[in-house]
Every structure is written in structure tokens, then in C-alpha cells.
Write a protein that holds these residues in place. Structure first.
Motif, PDB file in Angstrom:
ATOM      1  N   CYS A 150      -0.681   9.953  -5.017  1.00  0.00           N
ATOM      2  CA  CYS A 150       0.173  11.180  -5.143  1.00  0.00           C
ATOM      3  C   CYS A 150       0.937  11.792  -5.856  1.00  0.00           C
ATOM      4  O   CYS A 150       0.041  13.142  -5.978  1.00  0.00           O
ATOM      5  CB  CYS A 150       0.253  11.741  -3.292  1.00  0.00           C
ATOM      6  SG  CYS A 150      -0.023  10.651  -2.082  1.00  0.00           S
ATOM      7  N   SER A 164      -1.581  13.790   2.418  1.00  0.00           N
ATOM      8  CA  SER A 164      -2.227  12.553   1.949  1.00  0.00           C
ATOM      9  C   SER A 164      -1.810  11.006   1.385  1.00  0.00           C
ATOM     10  O   SER A 164      -1.735  10.070   2.031  1.00  0.00           O
ATOM     11  CB  SER A 164      -2.852  13.278   0.407  1.00  0.00           C
ATOM     12  OG  SER A 164      -1.913  13.084  -0.455  1.00  0.00           O
ATOM     13  N   TRP A 165      -0.233  11.772   1.259  1.00  0.00           N
ATOM     14  CA  TRP A 165       0.483  10.130   1.538  1.00  0.00           C
ATOM     15  C   TRP A 165       0.901   9.193   2.674  1.00  0.00           C
ATOM     16  O   TRP A 165       0.457   8.074   2.469  1.00  0.00           O
ATOM     17  CB  TRP A 165       1.579  10.575   0.225  1.00  0.00           C
ATOM     18  CG  TRP A 165       2.988   9.109   0.411  1.00  0.00           C
ATOM     19  CD1 TRP A 165       2.496   8.090  -0.135  1.00  0.00           C
ATOM     20  CD2 TRP A 165       4.234   9.303   0.853  1.00  0.00           C
ATOM     21  NE1 TRP A 165       3.963   7.751   0.229  1.00  0.00           N
ATOM     22  CE2 TRP A 165       5.255   8.290   0.817  1.00  0.00           C
ATOM     23  CE3 TRP A 165       5.045  10.533   2.015  1.00  0.00           C
ATOM     24  CZ2 TRP A 165       6.386   7.625   1.429  1.00  0.00           C
ATOM     25  CZ3 TRP A 165       6.760  10.139   1.897  1.00  0.00           C
ATOM     26  CH2 TRP A 165       7.114   8.133   1.345  1.00  0.00           C
ATOM     27  N   ALA A 202       0.607   4.098  -2.948  1.00  0.00           N
ATOM     28  CA  ALA A 202       0.558   5.982  -2.467  1.00  0.00           C
ATOM     29  C   ALA A 202       1.175   6.614  -3.309  1.00  0.00           C
ATOM     30  O   ALA A 202       0.363   7.840  -3.281  1.00  0.00           O
ATOM     31  CB  ALA A 202       0.537   5.305  -0.941  1.00  0.00           C
ATOM     32  N   GLN A 248       0.417  -1.218   0.096  1.00  0.00           N
ATOM     33  CA  GLN A 248       0.033  -0.096  -0.042  1.00  0.00           C
ATOM     34  C   GLN A 248       0.770   0.562  -0.065  1.00  0.00           C
ATOM     35  O   GLN A 248       0.787   2.547  -0.745  1.00  0.00           O
ATOM     36  CB  GLN A 248      -1.044   0.361   1.125  1.00  0.00           C
ATOM     37  CG  GLN A 248      -1.967   0.657   1.604  1.00  0.00           C
ATOM     38  CD  GLN A 248      -2.952   0.780   3.196  1.00  0.00           C
ATOM     39  OE1 GLN A 248      -3.123  -0.677   3.107  1.00  0.00           O
ATOM     40  NE2 GLN A 248      -3.406   2.361   3.664  1.00  0.00           N
ATOM     41  N   LEU A 255      -2.394   7.401   3.386  1.00  0.00           N
ATOM     42  CA  LEU A 255      -2.769   6.542   2.377  1.00  0.00           C
ATOM     43  C   LEU A 255      -0.949   5.587   2.792  1.00  0.00           C
ATOM     44  O   LEU A 255      -1.746   4.073   2.888  1.00  0.00           O
ATOM     45  CB  LEU A 255      -2.486   7.460   1.165  1.00  0.00           C
ATOM     46  CG  LEU A 255      -3.234   7.488   0.322  1.00  0.00           C
ATOM     47  CD1 LEU A 255      -3.367   7.962  -1.408  1.00  0.00           C
ATOM     48  CD2 LEU A 255      -4.950   7.046  -0.184  1.00  0.00           C
TER      49      LEU A 255
END
Lengths: 166, 102
Positions: free
Chosen positions: A100, B19-20, A96, A92, B23
Motif C-alpha cells: 500500500c 486498502s491496507w 500489505a 499478511q 489486505l
């Protein structure tokens, strides 16, 4: 921007982005929390560069003073200081990165190509003007936000309270 | 780049680092921290737009105060949930909370 402000902006940006990376990358949660404080202080500096001194003061009081302490309290209360390395370097995490990066670059392109109706230098709205906006035009949202804060505090106490009779 | 765009670029970079983190990391407390970073990025953008706008200076700063209050509420609730979850399972990884799975 004048020379001094440009230099200050670059230094603060490096501080903010480096400590934000540290927040994400440190395994020890306490280290992450401390880098988060560094990031908040850098953002307060950016607010001062933008002539928003009132917001900078509130940033230091609320983020550095209250939220960081809350986060460190939560880390201490759970006693769960380090994340499992296996849980960090999992699939994961690598999925990500491109998500991003793509979204960030897309937004950067939009930001760089848009036209702005902006002034040359940051203006300095007086604290009186902000206060009168806050308590006249935005009085109802202000009351609503304080109600939300009250509900959140009561909810947090109830959630974190130990149940005695069970 | 105009000064306004420099501030916006900083805000975008900070937002997507946050946001990285949301996540990629699995610890609940760290996710709350990364959400705070994202809210800070939003605040930079709000103040930059507000103070570089030829009209209505200060209006964005009012919204930053609302964001502050809601960020505090969010942190309080998020961390209380994390503590309650930890009490229940002695774990803080989001992968361990799958009670609602059918």
C-alpha cells in the motif's frame, strides 16, 4: 485557499486519517465502526469545504445514518465483537504495508507532477443544476442504479433470511 | 500545492489506508468497512475534480450520488453474506471459508 479554509482542511484531514487508522487498527469491531462514523463525518466536512453541500447532506444521511447502522447491526447479529489477535498480527498484515505504501507514494508522485486545468477556488454548482443533470442527462444511469439497489435489497433479505423448512 | 492537489492527496491517503485494511485484516465485516472508506476517498476525489473544473461543475457530484447508491447496495449484500457465513460456520475470519478449494 483562505486562511480559515486552510485550517479547517488540515483539522478535517487529521480527523479523517486518524479515524481511518483507528478503523484498521482497533481489535474491537464496535470501536472500528464508531471510528468509521467519525471518518464519514470528516468527509462530510470536506464536502462542505468543497461547496458540495447537497453531497455533504447525502453523506450524513446515507453513510452516517444508514450504512453505519447496518454495519453495527451486522456486528451485533454475529456477536463476534473482537478479532483474534493471532489473526490480526499475521504475516499478511506486514506484507500489505509496503504494497500500500509503494502504490500510495507512486500515486502521490503522479498527482503532484501532473498539470491541471483547474480554477483557483472551488465552484458552487447550484442544486438545480445537479438535479437537472441527474434527471435529464443521467436519467438512464439513475434508473439503472435504483434497479441495482432494489436487486441488492431483495438479495440481502434472501441471503440473511433463516431457512425455515430445512 | 494547489488546493485541488491537497484534496487529492487526502483522497489518496484515505484510499490506501482503506486498502491496507482490506489486505491486512481478516474479519469480513471489517473488510466491508474498509471498502466503504475507499469509496469515500473516491468521492472526495470526484467532488474535488468536479468543483475545481472550469467547465462541467456539478457533473462529478452526480456520479457521487451513484457511488452512494452502489455503496449502500454493496454494504447490504456484503453484510448479508457475512451474516449467512456466520450462521454456517460460527466464524467470521476469511481464512475459514475454503469450501471451493480443490
Amino acid at each position: 485557499m483562505p486562511e480559515f479554509q486552510q485550517t479547517a482542511f488540515i483539522l478535517l484531514s487529521i480527523m479523517i486519517l486518524a479515524s481511518a487508522f483507528c478503523v484498521v487498527l482497533f481489535r474491537n469491531l464496535i470501536y472500528s465502526a464508531l471510528s468509521m462514523i467519525g471518518c464519514f463525518l470528516g468527509v462530510a466536512g470536506i464536502f462542505i469545504l468543497l461547496h458540495a453541500e447537497l453531497v455533504a447532506a447525502a453523506q450524513v444521511l446515507i453513510y452516517v445514518g444508514a450504512i453505519s447502522v447496518l454495519v453495527i447491526f451486522a456486528i451485533m447479529l454475529t456477536g463476534h465483537r473482537t478479532g483474534d489477535l493471532r489473526l490480526f498480527f499475521h504475516k499478511q498484515a506486514w506484507v500489505a504495508v509496503p504494497i500500500c505504501a509503494v502504490a500510495g507514494i507512486a500515486l502521490m508522485v503522479v498527482m503532484a507532477t501532473a498539470t491541471y486545468n483547474a480554477t483557483e477556488d472551488a465552484q458552487n454548482p447550484s442544486d438545480d443544476a445537479i438535479a437537472s443533470l441527474l434527471f435529464n442527462e443521467y436519467a438512464f444511469p439513475f434508473e439503472l442504479v435504483s434497479l441495482a439497489l432494489l436487486v441488492a435489497i431483495v438479495g440481502a433479505v434472501i441471503l440473511a433470511m433463516k431457512e425455515k423448512n430445512q | 500545492m494547489t488546493p485541488l492537489q491537497q484534496y487529492l492527496a487526502l483522497a489518496i491517503a484515505l484510499f490506501f489506508i482503506g486498502s491496507w485494511g482490506v489486505l491486512a485484516r481478516r474479519n469480513i465485516i471489517l473488510i466491508v468497512m474498509c471498502v466503504e472508506l475507499m469509496l469515500n476517498a473516491i468521492n472526495i476525489a470526484l467532488v474535488a475534480f468536479s468543483n475545481y473544473s472550469p467547465t462541467g461543475a456539478g457533473r462529478g457530484e452526480v456520479f457521487v450520488f451513484f457511488v452512494f447508491a452502489l455503496a449502500a447496495a454493496e454494504a447490504a449484500i456484503g453484510l448479508a453474506i457475512a451474516i449467512a457465513m456466520y450462521r454456517l460456520k460460527e466464524r467470521l475470519s476469511i481464512g475459514d471459508f475454503d469450501e471451493m478449494k480443490g
